[in-house]
Design an enzyme around this catalytic site. Structure first.
Site, short mmCIF file in Angstrom:
data_model
loop_
_atom_site.label_atom_id
_atom_site.label_comp_id
_atom_site.label_asym_id
_atom_site.label_seq_id
_atom_site.Cartn_x
_atom_site.Cartn_y
_atom_site.Cartn_z
N LYS A 18 68.57 31.65 66.50
CA LYS A 18 69.91 32.04 66.04
C LYS A 18 69.82 32.91 64.78
CE LYS A 18 72.08 27.84 67.92
NZ LYS A 18 72.88 26.63 67.56
N TYR B 158 79.00 29.90 75.13
CA TYR B 158 79.50 28.66 74.54
C TYR B 158 80.84 28.22 75.16
CZ TYR B 158 75.94 28.33 70.85
OH TYR B 158 74.75 28.16 70.15
N PHE C 237 84.87 23.17 65.87
CA PHE C 237 83.85 24.08 65.33
C PHE C 237 83.69 25.35 66.16
CE2 PHE C 237 81.77 20.93 68.08
CZ PHE C 237 81.04 21.74 68.95
N ARG D 160 64.33 21.65 64.15
CA ARG D 160 65.52 21.38 63.32
C ARG D 160 65.23 20.34 62.24
NH1 ARG D 160 69.60 21.18 68.52
NH2 ARG D 160 70.24 23.36 68.55
N ASN E 88 71.60 25.45 62.64
CA ASN E 88 70.51 24.64 63.21
C ASN E 88 69.46 25.47 63.94
OD1 ASN E 88 71.87 25.15 65.55
ND2 ASN E 88 72.34 23.02 66.03
N HIS F 11 68.71 27.60 69.79
CA HIS F 11 69.42 27.07 70.95
C HIS F 11 68.42 26.87 72.09
CE1 HIS F 11 72.27 26.68 74.27
NE2 HIS F 11 71.44 27.46 74.94
N GLU G 7 72.32 30.20 81.94
CA GLU G 7 72.22 30.87 80.64
C GLU G 7 71.24 32.05 80.69
OE1 GLU G 7 71.39 27.83 77.74
OE2 GLU G 7 73.44 27.04 77.82
P1 DAT Z 1 72.89 21.86 71.11
O1 DAT Z 1 72.78 23.21 70.43
O2 DAT Z 1 71.93 20.87 70.52
O3 DAT Z 1 72.78 21.96 72.62
P2 DAT Z 1 75.75 21.49 71.48
O4 DAT Z 1 75.61 22.21 72.78
O5 DAT Z 1 76.45 20.18 71.49
O6 DAT Z 1 74.33 21.28 70.78
O7 DAT Z 1 76.54 22.42 70.45
C1 DAT Z 1 76.29 23.81 70.41
C2 DAT Z 1 76.24 24.23 68.96
O8 DAT Z 1 77.51 24.02 68.36
C3 DAT Z 1 75.26 23.43 68.09
O9 DAT Z 1 73.94 23.93 68.18
C4 DAT Z 1 75.85 23.60 66.74
C5 DAT Z 1 77.35 23.63 67.01
N1 DAT Z 1 77.93 22.30 66.85
C6 DAT Z 1 77.83 21.26 67.71
N2 DAT Z 1 78.48 20.18 67.25
C7 DAT Z 1 79.00 20.55 66.06
C8 DAT Z 1 79.77 19.89 65.07
N3 DAT Z 1 80.15 18.63 65.21
N4 DAT Z 1 80.11 20.59 63.95
C9 DAT Z 1 79.74 21.87 63.79
N5 DAT Z 1 79.00 22.56 64.68
C10 DAT Z 1 78.64 21.90 65.80
MG MG Z 2 74.06 22.83 73.97
#
Ligand code: DAT
Ligand code: MG
Length: 152
Positions: free
Chosen positions: A11, A51, A59, A104, A114, A117, A128
């Protein structure tokens, strides 16, 4: 044998912090193979497609703003159970909860930054990869060290 492909993005925070090499190295050292790679500045439209599952979450807007804020290194990574293995190496979504030894857990601090991805299932991996790559950008090749990584 379960040879899989997954989409990995370094990212904008990872690229801006000069951690691209570190992140790629960790995945390569695990035994995963890069079969596609390119630096892209994501458009809002590709970010929204990628996304889509998070539309409406608190968020969401900051996530889209963040992922489109600078270049990302998009990669297709291939290997035995590549989806779960790469997620394990990446670590939990919130770096505060990610285990030490993960990307991470070692390099991140907050969920909104973080670093990387990784697709969360083989099905999502296929979807994807199709969002970010043309089939011609994915290169099938053999590495001579493969017998030293995967028992046949
Ligand atoms: P991952 O990237 O581990 O697959 P995810 O798909 O649940 O996680 O979420 C996508 C991204 O969105 C994640 O990398 C960071 C952001 N994100 C997720 N949960 C969040 C939260 N509670 N607050 C802020 N950003 C968040
Ligand atoms: Mg995810």
């Amino acid at each position: 044998m379960s040879l899989e492909q997954t989409l990995i993005l370094v990212k904008p925070d990872g690229v801006q912090r000069g951690l691209t090499g570190e992140i790629v190295t960790r995945l390569e050292k695990r035994g995963l193979k890069i079969v596609g790679a390119k630096l892209i500045r994501p458009t809002r439209s590709i970010a929204e497609i990628h996304y889509a599952e998070h539309v409406g979450k608190p968020f969401y807007e900051s996530l889209i703003g963040f992922i489109t804020s600078g270049p990302v290194l998009a990669m297709v990574i291939e290997g035995e159970r590549a989806v779960s293995i790469s997620r394990q190496t990446i670590g939990s979504t919130d770096p505060a909860e990610a285990a030490p030894g993960t990307i991470r857990g070692d390099l991140g601090l907050t969920v909104g930054r973080n670093l990387v991805h990784g697709s969360d299932s083989t099905e999502r991996g296929k979807e994807e990869i199709a969002i970010w790559f043309d089939q011609l950008e994915i290169i099938e090749f053999e590495q001579t060290m493969e017998p030293w990584i995967i028992e046949s």
